[in-house]
Design a protein around this motif. Sequence first.
Motif, short mmCIF file in Angstrom:
data_model
loop_
_atom_site.label_atom_id
_atom_site.label_comp_id
_atom_site.label_asym_id
_atom_site.label_seq_id
_atom_site.Cartn_x
_atom_site.Cartn_y
_atom_site.Cartn_z
N GLU A 585 0.75 -1.52 0.35
CA GLU A 585 -0.55 -0.17 -0.19
C GLU A 585 0.78 1.26 0.23
O GLU A 585 0.44 2.23 -0.65
N ARG A 586 2.15 1.20 0.50
CA ARG A 586 2.72 2.47 1.20
C ARG A 586 4.17 2.57 -0.56
O ARG A 586 4.33 3.74 -0.69
N PHE A 587 4.42 1.00 -0.89
CA PHE A 587 6.00 1.66 -1.49
C PHE A 587 5.59 0.18 -2.17
O PHE A 587 5.07 -0.50 -2.49
N LEU A 588 6.43 0.91 -3.79
CA LEU A 588 6.68 0.02 -4.79
C LEU A 588 7.59 0.43 -5.31
O LEU A 588 8.17 1.16 -5.73
N VAL A 589 8.44 -0.71 -5.72
CA VAL A 589 10.02 -0.69 -6.49
C VAL A 589 10.15 -1.74 -7.72
O VAL A 589 8.96 -2.77 -7.65
N GLY A 590 10.55 -0.97 -8.74
CA GLY A 590 10.41 -1.45 -10.12
C GLY A 590 11.65 -1.18 -10.60
O GLY A 590 12.29 -0.73 -10.71
N LEU A 591 12.20 -2.76 -11.88
CA LEU A 591 13.10 -3.00 -12.04
C LEU A 591 12.56 -3.29 -13.82
O LEU A 591 11.95 -4.57 -13.64
N GLU A 592 12.98 -2.52 -14.38
CA GLU A 592 12.50 -3.35 -16.48
C GLU A 592 13.52 -2.90 -17.61
O GLU A 592 15.08 -2.45 -17.42
N GLY A 593 13.94 -4.05 -18.11
CA GLY A 593 15.34 -4.22 -18.93
C GLY A 593 14.59 -4.38 -19.96
O GLY A 593 12.88 -5.63 -20.42
N THR A 594 14.84 -3.96 -21.18
CA THR A 594 14.01 -4.38 -22.39
C THR A 594 15.14 -4.02 -23.84
O THR A 594 16.55 -3.45 -23.70
N ARG A 595 15.61 -4.79 -24.21
CA ARG A 595 15.78 -5.09 -25.22
C ARG A 595 15.41 -4.66 -26.91
O ARG A 595 14.34 -4.86 -27.00
N TYR A 596 16.32 -4.28 -28.12
CA TYR A 596 15.74 -3.90 -28.82
C TYR A 596 16.29 -4.39 -29.91
O TYR A 596 17.85 -4.48 -29.82
N ASP A 597 15.78 -5.33 -30.97
CA ASP A 597 16.64 -6.37 -31.28
C ASP A 597 17.79 -5.13 -32.89
O ASP A 597 16.99 -3.97 -33.26
N ASP A 598 18.99 -5.16 -33.28
CA ASP A 598 18.90 -4.62 -34.28
C ASP A 598 17.94 -5.14 -36.30
O ASP A 598 17.18 -5.18 -36.21
N GLN A 599 17.69 -3.34 -36.09
CA GLN A 599 16.77 -3.63 -37.12
C GLN A 599 17.55 -3.99 -39.08
O GLN A 599 18.24 -2.53 -39.30
N GLY A 600 17.86 -4.50 -39.41
CA GLY A 600 18.28 -5.11 -40.95
C GLY A 600 17.53 -5.51 -42.22
O GLY A 600 17.80 -5.83 -43.43
N ASP A 601 16.66 -5.30 -41.97
CA ASP A 601 15.29 -5.34 -42.73
C ASP A 601 14.46 -3.76 -43.18
O ASP A 601 13.65 -3.22 -42.38
N ILE A 602 15.17 -3.34 -44.06
CA ILE A 602 15.59 -2.29 -44.07
C ILE A 602 15.18 -1.99 -45.87
O ILE A 602 14.97 -2.90 -46.71
N ALA A 603 14.49 -0.71 -46.40
CA ALA A 603 14.19 -0.59 -47.57
C ALA A 603 14.74 0.64 -48.04
O ALA A 603 15.90 0.75 -47.98
#
Length: 671
Positions: A585-603
């Motif tokens: 009710e009083r505390f919130l602690v969050g840890l987030e990790g996100t991986r964005y891959d290489d984008q090689g499918d290009i126009a």
Amino acid sequence: MTISFGGRRVAAPLRLTVGLLGAAMATAQAQTDNHPDEIVVTGVPHQRAPGELAQSITVVSGDELDRTRAATLGETLATQLGVSSSNFGAGASRPIIRGLAGARVRMLEDGIDSMDAATVSDDHAVTIEPLAADQIEIFRGPTTLLYGSGAVGGVVNTVTTRIPDTAPEDGLEGAVEARGDSVADARGAAVRLDGGAGQFAWHFDAGQRESDDYEIPGFARVGTDFGNAGPDDAYGILPNSAADSDSAAFGASWLVDSGFLGVGVNAFDTLYGIPGEEEEAVRIDLKQRRVDVRGGWDGLAGGIEGVNVRLGVNDYEHVELEGDAIGTRFTNDATEVRVELHHRAVGPWSGAFGIQLGDREFAAVGEEAFVPPVDTSTVGVFVVEDLELDAWQLSLGGRLESQRHEPANGLPVYDDRATSLSLGGVRAFGDGYSFVATLALSERLPVAEELYSDGPHLATGVVQIGDAALGKETAQHLDIGFRGRMELLDWSITAFHTQFDDFIYLADMGAIDAADELPIFAYTHGDAEFDGFEAEVFVTLMEEGANAVDMRLYADYVRGELTSGESLPRLPPLRYGARFEYHNERFLVGLEGTRYDDQGDIAPFEEETEGYFLLDADLRWRLIRRSGPELEVFLNASNLGDEEARKHTSFVKSIAPLPGRNYALGIRSRF
């Protein structure tokens, strides 16, 4: 909070950007409730929980919205499932849904279009202020026919109480917040008040934020290092990325037992820089004044049991400043009205039908007026029906729309019609499992900038060419998904496929205009396919009294290519990540990790983009008092690894990386 498929609140990824100002705009219910069944989607004829709908819908509100609220709508939603952003620096960023952007993703405030010039170019800001949102609803796919056939990518509906439909129980409630951050020395504050009693209710909100040029981990231009850097190559700070904004709104409503009628006025001003070469630095000074009228009545006698009316009138202008001189002035005066009639249930059928009218007078005047003045009128009629058939909940919809563009300068008039149809279903099984599917056929008529663009645009650094001979594009869409909801585990997975005939896109022609010395980009068309998936798992790892530890795993991907095999430009890469959160009710602690891959499918003529990993964290400490206002202190940290991150979806990715390591500290109070 996020609700996706299974209907459970899920803590979504955290991304903080320059100028972050999370105003205390959550309602009292969102502040204290943890019951997902009480969250409803407003952007459908009959308000329902997300898990009851066949559409792919995410609802962001409460603590989750407080945590992710950024200076722009695009960055506020950029980490939601299936959503990325165009990111044109700190001041302009528009949501991209499943790789589709621009006019294919419609921006609404309380069901009425934003009526700005953001679809004309990515450097133009969306004028919906995130700090005013109580919740934000993201509809994926071409199934929301109430709002326009052109929204084949989806709809983003920002829900506010700027025109209230109820009065507070205690006569007055409100919130105030102040915060700052380290990456751009951002500072800002916001206030909200809701009041009224009996048959009268009113609302007021205001906010202000300022941020300097933001810090970056290395050189601004991609591929630059200390061995090849020139004297003008920016390092450590992204030049011309400062942004300021001010907003205010007031609304009042007359309340009766069966409904309400109200009016609201709001003002939105922003001044922000466009990243680029310092000698060609462009700033945009934008002002919007808007009046809205809303009314709703239910419980009526006869065949029509409910009526909803929405009207918006807009006065919009922005100037592109080259130094202190005005280079180009854009104006967009627009009006939109929508009437929905909810009919009484006929056997197992329930639903709504209605009409939507729109009028837009757009003009650009100046050295780089690359789009001529265009008057656009739109008429649309729609019907949406729900049917319960044994274990199935079915939704059927149709829309017929007529659109007329009348340009100046003797250019040809465009006048055509589009038809869209959709069918969706939810099939529930035992033990909390369900199957969902959506079929849609949607026609989109080209917008004015796709037809009539013809000239240089310094803010984007390209010569933009339209094609007045473009016809309508047709999308055939299939969405299939499974959802599961158990006591401590929610999961969902969705796969989608969209086949486009005559898909319209802005292509790099691989040539330089001799007069302006800028690359030439032209609107063209071709048959195309989009395929992808979205997956999410939410599990409670530990629950003991008020204490709980949650984990969220997620991934999304989209692939778009012409039938010739060429990739389409500026598509987001594969993304996956995890969030761990402890809360009581009083505390919130969050840890987030996100991986964005290489984008090689290009126009063709497009450059590849390297992948990156973003690590974020957040801390909230809520002081709950027996009497008096509630107080909350929060600390958010983003890009803890100080990674050089460039969004492939951004026009300016080669010269404008995302902000570096950032800490945001703030305090909010509700009463």
